[in-house]
Design an enzyme around this catalytic site. Structure first.
Site, mmCIF file in Angstrom:
data_model
loop_
_atom_site.group_PDB
_atom_site.id
_atom_site.type_symbol
_atom_site.label_atom_id
_atom_site.label_comp_id
_atom_site.label_asym_id
_atom_site.label_seq_id
_atom_site.Cartn_x
_atom_site.Cartn_y
_atom_site.Cartn_z
ATOM 1 N N LYS A 1 52.232 102.155 76.835
ATOM 2 C CA LYS A 1 52.050 102.001 75.385
ATOM 3 C C LYS A 1 51.572 103.311 74.740
ATOM 4 O O LYS A 1 52.059 103.688 73.679
ATOM 5 C CB LYS A 1 51.079 100.861 75.110
ATOM 6 C CG LYS A 1 51.671 99.501 75.488
ATOM 7 C CD LYS A 1 50.617 98.429 75.534
ATOM 8 C CE LYS A 1 51.195 97.067 75.877
ATOM 9 N NZ LYS A 1 50.160 96.075 76.170
ATOM 10 N N GLU B 1 58.685 96.905 67.836
ATOM 11 C CA GLU B 1 57.308 96.734 67.355
ATOM 12 C C GLU B 1 56.412 96.026 68.385
ATOM 13 O O GLU B 1 55.248 96.377 68.565
ATOM 14 C CB GLU B 1 57.333 95.930 66.044
ATOM 15 C CG GLU B 1 55.987 95.774 65.382
ATOM 16 C CD GLU B 1 55.360 97.111 65.016
ATOM 17 O OE1 GLU B 1 55.881 97.793 64.138
ATOM 18 O OE2 GLU B 1 54.340 97.483 65.633
ATOM 19 N N GLY C 1 49.946 87.651 74.393
ATOM 20 C CA GLY C 1 50.005 86.212 74.124
ATOM 21 C C GLY C 1 51.321 85.847 73.475
ATOM 22 O O GLY C 1 51.960 86.672 72.808
ATOM 23 N N THR D 1 57.291 83.748 78.473
ATOM 24 C CA THR D 1 56.197 83.607 77.504
ATOM 25 C C THR D 1 56.627 84.079 76.110
ATOM 26 O O THR D 1 56.544 83.327 75.137
ATOM 27 C CB THR D 1 54.964 84.427 77.972
ATOM 28 O OG1 THR D 1 54.629 84.010 79.286
ATOM 29 C CG2 THR D 1 53.778 84.226 77.043
ATOM 30 N N LYS E 1 58.000 97.147 76.986
ATOM 31 C CA LYS E 1 57.524 98.553 76.938
ATOM 32 C C LYS E 1 58.071 99.414 78.064
ATOM 33 O O LYS E 1 58.159 100.626 77.929
ATOM 34 C CB LYS E 1 55.991 98.626 76.914
ATOM 35 C CG LYS E 1 55.289 97.928 78.051
ATOM 36 C CD LYS E 1 54.601 96.705 77.552
ATOM 37 C CE LYS E 1 54.473 95.674 78.634
ATOM 38 N NZ LYS E 1 53.838 94.463 78.182
ATOM 39 N N ILE F 1 50.310 93.359 66.780
ATOM 40 C CA ILE F 1 49.785 94.320 65.792
ATOM 41 C C ILE F 1 50.903 95.206 65.266
ATOM 42 O O ILE F 1 51.597 95.853 66.043
ATOM 43 C CB ILE F 1 48.718 95.247 66.423
ATOM 44 C CG1 ILE F 1 47.625 94.438 67.107
ATOM 45 C CG2 ILE F 1 48.149 96.201 65.392
ATOM 46 C CD1 ILE F 1 46.649 95.299 67.889
HETATM 47 N N1 HSE Z 1 49.949 92.310 79.801
HETATM 48 C C1 HSE Z 1 49.977 92.863 78.496
HETATM 49 C C2 HSE Z 1 48.553 92.873 77.944
HETATM 50 C C3 HSE Z 1 50.875 92.053 77.615
HETATM 51 O O1 HSE Z 1 47.708 92.232 78.568
HETATM 52 O O2 HSE Z 1 48.285 93.513 76.954
HETATM 53 C C4 HSE Z 1 51.184 92.672 76.300
HETATM 54 O O3 HSE Z 1 51.866 93.897 76.461
#
Ligand code: HSE
Length: 407
Positions: free
Chosen positions: A200, A124, A297, A11, A100, A131
């Site tokens: 995160k 980033e 996305g 993706t 991550k 973002i």
């Molecule tokens: N699976 C993660 C989310 C993708 O839905 O935020 C982006 O890190």
């Protein structure tokens, strides 16, 4: 001309290839050099896809090519991403990633290797998809101590919670939608159990405190137990339920948790819906600042990866300092951090209930939303989880659910 390579044509990787192609001259102009995509690494074949012209299956072809100056990784997972990152950086090739898992576990080490070899390790896209939050944290907001970072850090669960709250769509159905839209992790447990958001917030807290905050030491509660009844109580409290990652400093210690929170309509996070994420930072001088955008996305995340590639190109031959030490950050026990709780218990024994209300400091019972019976609910004053669980145990009430409040 600067030659670059992309690892992984899933993706995000295919999004990076798309941006490098469709925005080629714009991206190159802003990087100050023409950027040429020389290789894409993937184990799979893509018959008929233009990527075939640059597709390779062996990382050594890339890392041993002296023309390659920057590598962008979007494969996910710790290995082989870590081995590839290390090999590249040791050769002075800058490395950027949306991964991550890699950044949380090995960020400090890879930054160190990048420094030794006068290269850069940028990440980033690993937090908040498209973002920009990491670059502002390390480049713009450097005068402040951050005493709180709170955010909606997972697009999949925010999409799910929004659809469940607004349209009452069933859990399994919304999860399937999020997967189809390319938001969910390969194993969506990482999203719904809070692990993705956990990584995160660990990365953000590590950057804020300049020391390692590890995912393993963070309490993570997912959204799997959230029901329509919880949303009904939330609505009656003029709030919504959001999966938040939060890191707060109290008495010099970091307290970090990922969990569903009641977010009041007065909080800017309340209006963050769908795949959008937002990260609110509180600095000791700046006070609040919030970053908002698509948290998952293809194109959104790839856009952040390409910005990192451009930054690596601009900084070729120099290292941009990022303060993140391998030494572990001392974390406080989250059970001892005071939160306000919405507590739902079974309504079978009036005496136990009144003892429970007294143990909560006389918290008033909430009016049950229409259609809910057989239970009592309370909104507590800020109290520790230890004290709440003690009150439940000592009064003998049966817990149905407890959700922290963000206020
Ligand atoms: N699976 C993660 C989310 C993708 O839905 O935020 C982006 O890190």
């Amino acid at each position: 001309m600067i030659n670059v390579a992309v690892l992984g044509y899933g993706t995000v990787g295919s999004g990076v290839v798309k941006i490098l192609s469709e925005n080629h001259s714009h991206v190159s102009r802003r990087a100050g050099e023409e950027i040429n995509l020389k290789y894409v690494l993937d184990l799979r074949e893509f018959p008929g896809d233009p990527v075939e012209k640059v597709l390779v299956h062996d990382f050594d072809i890339i890392v041993n090519d002296p023309e390659i100056r920057v590598i962008a990784e979007a494969m996910g997972g710790l290995e082989p991403a870590f081995t590839f990152a290390k090999k590249a950086l040791e050769k002075g090739i800058s490395f950027c990633t949306s991964n991550k898992v890699l950044v949380e576990a090995k960020g400090a080490e890879l930054i160190g290797i990048a420094k030794e070899h006068n290269a850069n390790f940028f990440f980033e896209a690993s937090v908040g998809g498209g973002i920009p939050v990491i670059r502002p944290m390390i480049e713009c907001l450097t005068a402040d101590h951050f005493d709180e970072i709170s955010g909606i850090l997972n697009g999949t669960t925010n999409y799910m919670l929004t659809r469940m709250a607004e349209e009452g769509v069933a859990y399994d159905e919304v999860l399937a939608e999020a997967q189809e839209l390319g938001y969910a992790e390969r194993n969506p447990e990482a999203d719904v159990e809070g692990h993705d958001a956990g990584r995160k917030i660990a990365i953000l807290a590590s950057l804020a405190g300049e020391k390692q905050v590890s995912f393993e030491n963070i309490r993570m509660e997912g959204i799997t137990k959230i029901t329509e009844k919880d949303f009904a109580y939330a609505r009656s409290l003029e709030s919504s339920i959001k999966l938040l990652g939060t890191a707060r400093v109290k008495d010099g210690r970091y307290y970090v948790i990922v969990a569903p929170f009641l977010v009041p309509a007065t909080d800017p996070l309340f209006a963050v819906n769908g795949v959008y994420n937002a990260i609110k930072l509180h600095g000791d001088m700046l006070e609040n600042v919030m970053f908002y955008g698509q948290g998952a996305g293809k194109e959104a995340t790839a856009s952040a990866v390409v910005s990192d590639i451009q930054d690596c190109v601009r900084r070729l031959g120099s290292h941009r300092e990022i303060l993140w030490d391998k030494e572990p950050q001392e974390l406080g026990d989250i059970r001892e951090y005071p939160f306000r709780f919405l507590v739902r218990v079974e309504d079978t024994d009036a005496e136990k209930l009144s003892a429970f209300a007294s143990a909560l400091g006389g918290a008033g019972r909430l009016v049950a939303p229409r259609g809910i019976s057989g239970e009592a609910a309370f909104l507590t004053n800020p109290m520790t989880e230890t004290a709440l669980m003690k009150a439940i145990e000592e009064t003998g009430v049966t817990l149905i659910a407890r959700i922290r409040a963000a206020w």
